[in-house]
Write an enzyme that holds these catalytic residues in place. Structure first.
Site, PDB file in Angstrom:
ATOM      1  N   ASP A  14       0.776  -1.191  -0.122  1.00 47.64           N
ATOM      2  CA  ASP A  14      -0.029   0.148   0.083  1.00 47.64           C
ATOM      3  C   ASP A  14       0.985   1.205  -0.054  1.00 47.64           C
ATOM      4  O   ASP A  14       1.690   1.350   0.884  1.00 47.64           O
ATOM      5  CB  ASP A  14      -1.001  -0.137   1.388  1.00 47.64           C
ATOM      6  CG  ASP A  14      -2.052  -1.022   1.307  1.00 47.64           C
ATOM      7  OD1 ASP A  14      -2.318  -1.443   0.155  1.00 47.64           O
ATOM      8  OD2 ASP A  14      -2.820  -1.073   2.040  1.00 47.64           O
ATOM      9  N   LYS A  41      -6.635  -6.972   0.379  1.00 47.26           N
ATOM     10  CA  LYS A  41      -7.644  -7.332   1.431  1.00 47.26           C
ATOM     11  C   LYS A  41      -7.390  -8.609   1.782  1.00 47.26           C
ATOM     12  O   LYS A  41      -7.612  -9.074   3.158  1.00 47.26           O
ATOM     13  CB  LYS A  41      -9.011  -7.354   0.570  1.00 47.26           C
ATOM     14  CG  LYS A  41      -9.374  -5.919   0.016  1.00 47.26           C
ATOM     15  CD  LYS A  41     -10.748  -5.605  -0.433  1.00 47.26           C
ATOM     16  CE  LYS A  41     -11.155  -4.325  -1.035  1.00 47.26           C
ATOM     17  NZ  LYS A  41     -11.002  -3.162  -0.148  1.00 47.26           N
ATOM     18  N   ASN A  44      -4.581  -8.629   4.355  1.00 46.32           N
ATOM     19  CA  ASN A  44      -5.086  -7.984   5.831  1.00 46.32           C
ATOM     20  C   ASN A  44      -5.896  -8.967   6.655  1.00 46.32           C
ATOM     21  O   ASN A  44      -5.658  -8.928   7.817  1.00 46.32           O
ATOM     22  CB  ASN A  44      -5.762  -6.641   5.460  1.00 46.32           C
ATOM     23  CG  ASN A  44      -4.993  -5.566   4.681  1.00 46.32           C
ATOM     24  OD1 ASN A  44      -3.842  -5.619   4.542  1.00 46.32           O
ATOM     25  ND2 ASN A  44      -5.594  -4.626   4.161  1.00 46.32           N
ATOM     26  N   LEU A 222     -21.428  -1.594   8.377  1.00 44.36           N
ATOM     27  CA  LEU A 222     -22.003  -0.424   8.265  1.00 44.36           C
ATOM     28  C   LEU A 222     -20.971   0.669   8.762  1.00 44.36           C
ATOM     29  O   LEU A 222     -21.635   1.811   9.241  1.00 44.36           O
ATOM     30  CB  LEU A 222     -23.299  -0.428   9.061  1.00 44.36           C
ATOM     31  CG  LEU A 222     -24.342  -1.698   8.727  1.00 44.36           C
ATOM     32  CD1 LEU A 222     -25.545  -1.632   9.726  1.00 44.36           C
ATOM     33  CD2 LEU A 222     -24.922  -1.161   7.391  1.00 44.36           C
ATOM     34  N   LYS A 225     -21.610   2.583  12.440  1.00 44.54           N
ATOM     35  CA  LYS A 225     -22.746   1.981  12.770  1.00 44.54           C
ATOM     36  C   LYS A 225     -22.653   0.711  13.054  1.00 44.54           C
ATOM     37  O   LYS A 225     -23.808  -0.301  13.419  1.00 44.54           O
ATOM     38  CB  LYS A 225     -23.841   2.225  11.695  1.00 44.54           C
ATOM     39  CG  LYS A 225     -24.306   3.866  11.542  1.00 44.54           C
ATOM     40  CD  LYS A 225     -25.532   3.845  11.028  1.00 44.54           C
ATOM     41  CE  LYS A 225     -25.696   3.539   9.462  1.00 44.54           C
ATOM     42  NZ  LYS A 225     -24.740   4.370   8.626  1.00 44.54           N
ATOM     43  N   ASP A 254     -11.600  -5.413   6.397  1.00 47.50           N
ATOM     44  CA  ASP A 254     -10.637  -6.801   6.646  1.00 47.50           C
ATOM     45  C   ASP A 254     -10.614  -7.166   8.116  1.00 47.50           C
ATOM     46  O   ASP A 254     -10.333  -8.431   8.278  1.00 47.50           O
ATOM     47  CB  ASP A 254      -9.342  -6.270   6.146  1.00 47.50           C
ATOM     48  CG  ASP A 254      -9.433  -5.848   4.555  1.00 47.50           C
ATOM     49  OD1 ASP A 254     -10.309  -6.342   3.772  1.00 47.50           O
ATOM     50  OD2 ASP A 254      -8.692  -5.139   3.966  1.00 47.50           O
TER      51      ASP A 254
HETATM   52  O1  RIB Z   1      -9.305  -3.275   2.511  1.00 48.05           O
HETATM   53  C1  RIB Z   1      -8.124  -2.483   2.403  1.00 48.05           C
HETATM   54  C2  RIB Z   1      -7.121  -2.716   1.197  1.00 48.05           C
HETATM   55  O2  RIB Z   1      -7.577  -2.631   0.025  1.00 48.05           O
HETATM   56  C3  RIB Z   1      -6.067  -1.874   1.211  1.00 48.05           C
HETATM   57  O3  RIB Z   1      -4.830  -2.601   1.944  1.00 48.05           O
HETATM   58  C4  RIB Z   1      -5.462  -2.144  -0.293  1.00 48.05           C
HETATM   59  O4  RIB Z   1      -4.310  -2.876  -0.505  1.00 48.05           O
HETATM   60  C5  RIB Z   1      -6.831  -2.669  -0.889  1.00 48.05           C
HETATM   61  O5  RIB Z   1      -6.818  -3.982  -1.367  1.00 48.05           O
END
Ligand code: RIB
Length: 312
Positions: A14, A41, A44, A222, A225, A254
């Site tokens: 990132d 994602k 993570n 959400l 929320k 994530d």
């Molecule tokens: O959900 C966040 C992620 O979305 C980030 O880390 C980026 O790399 C994208 O995949």
């Protein structure tokens, strides 16, 4: 530790830019900050699941470059077992992340590189791993066919399947029918159903529409929320809580998915698993970065202990 959590997804390096606004086409503006760190994602979610106590395995492809070393480093630190094909003809995934000063909102461009070449054959090469899992978790940053095959193998073996449909895509009823739990955010739920999702009542209607298309249960995330769980016409709403001020929300979904997967892999009831996932997400938003923000099991348990008896 529970049964294995198998994650199919991608790693991204990132590159996060903080600025007052996005530049217009042809314009250059000065930023207020930059950060390079591990994201993607799938990765993570794997890191969140492992740091919060899961026995986690990650299926993906990487390039053979410095960002691949970053991926391997973050997984080693979190205790994620990699099942990786290194593709020297491509590059490791990377993401451009714009962070808006003032609101903390983000906008993201993902280039999956080698992970965009994950094949159905890659999934079959990991068949025994998937069939031996307690939970199979995937998203939509790698090719759809690979996600679909992973879900099919897991479903046939009686493994709990979770699909985080991010980024939003058009999904077949056949694919949705292989999903035990789908976890879209508001905009993904809107895109999947064509229904507005601006309130809990609307989230329930969108969840029911997804269930009517074949998923077993829906959890609509959400943001501030919290989350709305829906199954068999019954709802459970778990509010969002954070142990401090919000620093950055990149990767919050994530964090929730990873925590949810770990809790379910341990056989926890859904209400506990939702609270556990929300605690992982709640802590993560108080920190900057994506994978770097994921809390340890001890941190999650300490935060949950502060909520005990609160009645939610
Ligand atoms: O959900 C966040 C992620 O979305 C980030 O880390 C980026 O790399 C994208 O995949």
């Amino acid at each position: 530790m529970g049964k294995p959590v198998v994650v199919l997804g991608i790693f991204n390096a990132d590159t996060a830019y903080r600025a007052a606004r996005l530049p217009r086409l042809g314009e250059t503006i000065m930023g207020a900050g930059f950060h390079l760190g591990p994201g993607g994602k799938g990765s993570n979610q794997a890191v969140a699941a492992a740091r919060s106590g899961g026995d986690v395995h990650m299926i993906t492809r990487l390039g053979r470059d410095d960002f691949a070393l970053m991926a391997r480093g973050v997984w080693a630190g979190a205790g994620v077992t990699p099942h990786v094909i290194e593709d020297a003809d491509s590059h490791t995934g990377s993401a451009f992340i714009f962070l808006e000063e003032g609101t903390g909102q983000n906008a993201i461009i993902v280039c999956p590189g080698a992970a965009g070449r994950i094949t159905v054959e890659d999934i079959h090469a990991n068949r025994a791993l998937i069939e031996g899992a307690g939970v199979f978790l995937t998203q939509l940053e790698q090719p759809l066919a690979a996600a679909e095959e992973g879900l099919a193998l897991a479903r046939a073996a009686g493994v709990t399947t979770i699909l985080n449909p991010a980024p939003a895509a058009t999904l077949s009823d056949r694919m949705l029918a292989m999903v035990d739990i789908i976890t879209p955010n508001e905009s993904e739920a809107e895109s999947l159903t064509g229904l507005p999702v601006t309130s809990l009542t609307e989230a329930e209607a969108a969840a029911d529409a997804l269930i009517a298309r074949g998923v077993g249960a829906a959890i609509i995330t959400l943001g501030e929320k919290g989350v709305l769980y829906r199954k068999d016409g019954q709802s459970l709403h778990v509010p969002a809580r954070a142990p401090g001020p919000v620093a950055e929300t990149t990767g919050a979904g994530d964090a929730f998915n990873g925590g949810l997967a770990t809790a379910l892999s341990e056989g926890r009831p859904m209400a506990d698993a939702l609270r556990f996932g929300c605690a992982v997400a709640g802590i993560s938003v108080t920190r900057t970065g994506a994978a770097a923000a994921m809390p340890t099991r001890a941190e999650v348990e300490a935060f949950l202990a502060t909520q005990a008896g609160s009645g939610d």
